[in-house]
Design an enzyme around this catalytic site. Structure first.
Site, short mmCIF file in Angstrom:
data_model
loop_
_atom_site.label_atom_id
_atom_site.label_comp_id
_atom_site.label_asym_id
_atom_site.label_seq_id
_atom_site.Cartn_x
_atom_site.Cartn_y
_atom_site.Cartn_z
CB CYS A 1 72.80 31.92 22.36
SG CYS A 1 72.79 32.10 20.57
CG HIS B 1 68.68 29.32 22.58
ND1 HIS B 1 68.68 30.55 23.20
CD2 HIS B 1 69.24 29.52 21.37
CE1 HIS B 1 69.21 31.45 22.40
NE2 HIS B 1 69.55 30.85 21.27
CD GLU C 1 66.78 29.90 26.26
OE1 GLU C 1 67.68 29.11 26.63
OE2 GLU C 1 66.98 30.82 25.44
#
Lengths: 208, 237
Positions: free
Chosen positions: A77, A184, A186
């Site tokens: 990001c 993202h 994650e």
């Protein structure tokens, strides 16, 4: 293998948690000495360009040494945006400059799960199972994709952001051991974890 | 355009996960972290966690962290976020965005400026055709304030439909869409079936949030996603 996660002031915790899910040890650091000798460095997001660069500016030398020594760098990001020259978000502040170009403001913030198109020539995406996958995005600035002919930044994935059919936003970049994802991983469920796992193992998100 | 999200809502009372009826009667529905695990396993698009306790209690940050750690998906947190500082603490703990009530416009505005529009969900709780707790204000007032605050999205709840599973207030959703053609709106309150979710989307919602339907019926978020996909909306496969 220890992954060093630079604390840019945002949500480093999600990245650490995702790595621990994969059984990977992670350490948060903002120390040049740690980064110089690191094998894997992650720049997580959820901060402004200026906030990220405030942390990264003093670490330029350390990151460069690590890369020379064979380390792999992954920007997520805002961490990916910091790889470019500069951003409309924070005029006058220089990015890391590993990749050419400027990050610009989106007409409306991009939030949610968008289909990411990995470029057809990219081999080694079998682990993602399909060439198109939804990943989670949350950002107000982005690197626009201007087409393969104008692409000097090794774009490996794009999304069709505000057009139905043509790619116009950079979703992932990779130049040798420098990688970046606008989404993202994650927070992108199983597919995101697979991408992180691949990067930790091989130091790249797609085969060169 | 991003895919349409189906967002389970988890409420917490300080001890357990609970479910309310019309924002009132609460029923205990089990362990909080277990809910996070179940939804994580069900591959949800996003989860909303709302801490119902008054005040930004000191253990809230810990609850957010423990909840977020179970979830490899985006987490939106709500519950007594009254300032940028509260919002920052929630994000730092592991939330991806915060819900700020329309009663705290200033906090919503400042958080959108400081942490970005995408970090703020503006909660508009309607009681019939007026705002809950401020009966002199109507839907259009609240929506104009949302636009002015530059929040990323609105969580629009018909509190009379909360927990009763009789369907979303599609007239409310359509009215909101008419006032704000470009605002992202999460419909909330009343979902009891797959058709209810499809109807909310047809009325103009951008995403659907629900709770009871996942707790008290066999329907899963994926079932709703699949149905929305069949109805022509882009969803995650």
């Amino acid at each position: 293998m220890i992954v060093h996660v630079v604390d840019l002031g945002g949500n480093t915790r999600s990245v650490i948690t995702a790595l621990s899910r994969l059984g990977v040890r992670a350490e948060v650091t903002n120390t040049g000495a740690d980064i110089e000798t690191a094998e894997r460095i992650i720049l997580p997001g959820q901060v402004t360009f200026a906030t990220a660069m405030r942390v990264l500016d003093p670490l330029r030398g350390a990151i460069a040494s690590a890369l020379t020594g064979g380390a792999a760098l992954l920007g997520i990001c805002a961490g990916m945006q910091a790889l470019f020259e500069d951003s409309e978000e924070s005029p006058g502040i220089l990015g890391l400059g590993f990749l050419a170009g400027r990050v610009t403001k989106l007409p409306v913030p991009h939030f949610g799960w968008s289909e990411v198109h990995f470029r057809a020539f990219v081999a080694g995406m079998e682990y993602i199972a399909r060439p198109m996958r939804h990943f989670y995005f949350a950002h107000g600035y982005a690197k626009r994709y201007e087409g393969a002919d104008h692409d000097g930044i090794e774009t490996v994935a794009t999304i069709n952001y505000d057009t139905g059919t043509s790619p116009n936003m950079v979703a992932a970049v990779q130049r040798k051991r420098i990688s970046g994802v606008q989404f993202h991983p994650e927070k992108s469920q199983a597919e995101g974890l697979k991408l992180l796992d691949r990067w930790v193992r091989d130091g790249v998100i797609v085969n060169e | 355009m991003p895919a349409v999200r189906v967002i389970p809502v988890v409420l917490y009372d300080g001890l357990n996960a609970v479910k309310t009826i019309r924002y009132d009667t609460r029923r205990n529905v089990g362990s909080l972290l277990n809910q996070a695990r179940v939804y994580a396993a069900r591959d949800v698009d996003e989860l909303v966690l709302i801490d119902l306790r008054p005040g930004f209690a000191s253990d809230r940050v810990d609850i957010i962290s423990r909840f977020a750690d179970e979830l490899p998906a985006p987490l939106t947190y709500g519950g007594s976020i009254r300032s940028v500082t509260d919002a920052y603490r929630a994000l730092k703990a592991g939330a991806d965005r915060v819900i700020i009530s329309s009663s705290y416009w200033q906090a919503a505005r400042e958080t959108a400026l400081e942490l970005g529009s995408q970090a703020v969900v503006y909660a508009i709780d309607m009681n019939g055709s007026v705002q809950r707790r401020s009966e002199h204000r109507n839907l259009a007032d609240c929506l104009h304030e949302a636009v002015e605050a530059e929040v990323g999205e609105v969580l629009l709840t018909q509190t009379q439909n909360d927990g009763v599973r009789t369907g979303y207030d599609v007239n409310l959703i359509a009215a909101a869409r008419a006032v704000c053609p470009n605002l992202s709106i999460i419909a909330n309150g009343g979902c009891g079936s797959i058709e209810h979710a499809v109807n909310a989307m047809k009325a103009g919602a951008s995403a659907v949030a629900a709770s009871s339907v996942f707790l008290y019926t066999e329907i899963t978020p994926r079932d709703i996603r699949n149905a929305l996909g069949k109805a022509g909306y882009e969803v995650r496969p």
